[in-house]
Design a protein around this motif. Structure first.
Motif, PDB file in Angstrom:
ATOM      1  N   PHE A 134      -6.624 -12.239  -3.545  1.00  0.00           N
ATOM      2  CA  PHE A 134      -5.669 -11.691  -4.099  1.00  0.00           C
ATOM      3  C   PHE A 134      -4.291 -11.245  -2.826  1.00  0.00           C
ATOM      4  N   GLY A 135      -5.074 -11.160  -1.618  1.00  0.00           N
ATOM      5  CA  GLY A 135      -3.976 -10.756  -0.750  1.00  0.00           C
ATOM      6  C   GLY A 135      -3.098 -11.972  -0.146  1.00  0.00           C
ATOM      7  N   ALA A 136      -4.163 -13.274  -0.186  1.00  0.00           N
ATOM      8  CA  ALA A 136      -3.159 -14.423   0.187  1.00  0.00           C
ATOM      9  C   ALA A 136      -2.379 -15.034  -0.930  1.00  0.00           C
ATOM     10  N   LEU A 137      -2.838 -14.466  -2.105  1.00  0.00           N
ATOM     11  CA  LEU A 137      -1.933 -14.869  -3.397  1.00  0.00           C
ATOM     12  C   LEU A 137      -0.650 -13.987  -3.145  1.00  0.00           C
ATOM     13  N   LEU A 138      -0.523 -12.716  -2.747  1.00  0.00           N
ATOM     14  CA  LEU A 138       0.640 -12.013  -2.449  1.00  0.00           C
ATOM     15  C   LEU A 138       1.612 -12.492  -1.383  1.00  0.00           C
TER      16      LEU A 138
ATOM     17  N   LEU B 123       2.058   5.855  -9.820  1.00  0.00           N
ATOM     18  CA  LEU B 123       2.071   5.351  -8.433  1.00  0.00           C
ATOM     19  C   LEU B 123       0.858   5.552  -7.634  1.00  0.00           C
ATOM     20  N   PRO B 124      -0.070   4.460  -7.772  1.00  0.00           N
ATOM     21  CA  PRO B 124      -1.436   4.737  -7.309  1.00  0.00           C
ATOM     22  C   PRO B 124      -1.430   4.779  -5.784  1.00  0.00           C
TER      23      PRO B 124
ATOM     24  N   TYR C  31       6.539  -6.330  -4.432  1.00  0.00           N
ATOM     25  CA  TYR C  31       5.998  -4.965  -5.217  1.00  0.00           C
ATOM     26  C   TYR C  31       5.408  -5.181  -6.436  1.00  0.00           C
ATOM     27  N   VAL C  32       4.070  -4.467  -6.716  1.00  0.00           N
ATOM     28  CA  VAL C  32       3.082  -4.927  -7.524  1.00  0.00           C
ATOM     29  C   VAL C  32       3.067  -3.891  -8.714  1.00  0.00           C
TER      30      VAL C  32
ATOM     31  N   ASN D 263      -6.452  -1.912  -3.540  1.00  0.00           N
ATOM     32  CA  ASN D 263      -5.272  -1.141  -3.250  1.00  0.00           C
ATOM     33  C   ASN D 263      -4.061  -1.957  -2.851  1.00  0.00           C
ATOM     34  N   LEU D 264      -3.963  -2.899  -3.989  1.00  0.00           N
ATOM     35  CA  LEU D 264      -2.531  -3.944  -3.909  1.00  0.00           C
ATOM     36  C   LEU D 264      -1.688  -3.516  -5.003  1.00  0.00           C
ATOM     37  N   ALA D 265      -1.958  -2.557  -5.823  1.00  0.00           N
ATOM     38  CA  ALA D 265      -0.925  -2.276  -6.938  1.00  0.00           C
ATOM     39  C   ALA D 265      -0.039  -1.326  -6.499  1.00  0.00           C
ATOM     40  N   ASP D 266       1.418  -1.234  -6.629  1.00  0.00           N
ATOM     41  CA  ASP D 266       2.181   0.186  -6.425  1.00  0.00           C
ATOM     42  C   ASP D 266       2.645   0.569  -7.545  1.00  0.00           C
TER      43      ASP D 266
END
Length: 231
Positions: free
Chosen positions: A136-140, A220-221, A5-6, A167-170
């Motif tokens: 950044f997806g691979a990082l997560l 909450l984006p 959860y970012v 769209n990786l931020a929660d």
């Protein structure tokens, strides 16, 4: 394994800047807000900053409260969250404070930079390549495999822009300080990017509160606000 959860954390001036152009770091928060951030760090499994922020601010990036570190250990966690950075070039000095304080560290980089960065850092950090480019997806995905459930992203501009535009931020934790910078070359929270929803969708505002002389807002984006412009 699920991705973390970012949470993006940032403090800005009234006109949206995160720093000025002087050689001295601009302090936007106040003591009460720094204490709030220390709790947010203690509640996180990992904390991430970009290479530019490391070079500019040279932070230690720690949980400062002894009581909060003890509470983490009592819950079966390490005293400090995992410290994470990203660097496309691999140009990070081994003398930076980031590497020499706190617990374990991970540096994500590219195929071209990984070998040299591993040689420079040695045992100071685990160096992981995400491919030809920073992914950044691979990082997560990798952090999820490491058991990281909550990731706190503390900047800077390029890193925040990457997470939000992909769209990786929660959550976004935005603090606005009663200052005006007004310098065109000063860094901002976000840079130009192809954001997936741009101006067509209003984010959900989940919380607002005053912390001393700053305002804290939690957005909450990934959730669209139910309140329209005429509500």
């Amino acid at each position: 394994m699920p991705r973390p959860y970012v949470v993006l954390k940032v403090a800005t001036s009234i006109d949206g800047y995160i720093d000025d152009t002087s050689s001295t770091r601009l302090l936007l928060s106040n003591p009460d807000d720094f204490d709030r951030v220390d709790q947010v760090r203690a509640d996180s499994d990992a904390i991430l900053i970009g290479a530019s922020t490391m070079r500019a601010d040279n932070p230690r990036l720690l949980v400062n409260s002894e009581e909060r570190r003890a509470a983490r250990e009592a819950a079966g966690k390490p005293a400090y969250p995992l410290k994470v950075t990203v660097t496309k070039s691999g140009d990070l000095s081994e003398d930076l404070k980031f590497w020499h304080h706190g617990g374990e560290k991970v540096a994500y980089t590219t195929d071209a930079a990984a070998e040299a960065l591993r040689a420079r850092l040695g045992t100071l950090a685990d160096v992981v390549s995400t491919g030809e480019e920073l992914d950044f997806g691979a990082l997560l995905d990798d952090l999820g495999e490491r058991g990281i459930g909550r990731l706190l992203v503390e900047g800077g501009t390029q890193v925040h822009t990457a997470f939000l535009s992909q769209n990786l931020a929660d959550e976004i934790h935005l603090v606005v300080a009663p200052l005006v910078v007004g310098q065109a070359d000063a860094p901002r929270f976000l840079g130009p990017a192809d954001y997936p929803w741009a101006t067509t969708r209003r984010m959900t505002l989940a919380e607002v509160r005053q912390v001393g002389d700053v305002v804290f807002m939690r957005y909450l984006p990934k959730q669209e606000s139910q309140a329209g412009p005429n509500s």
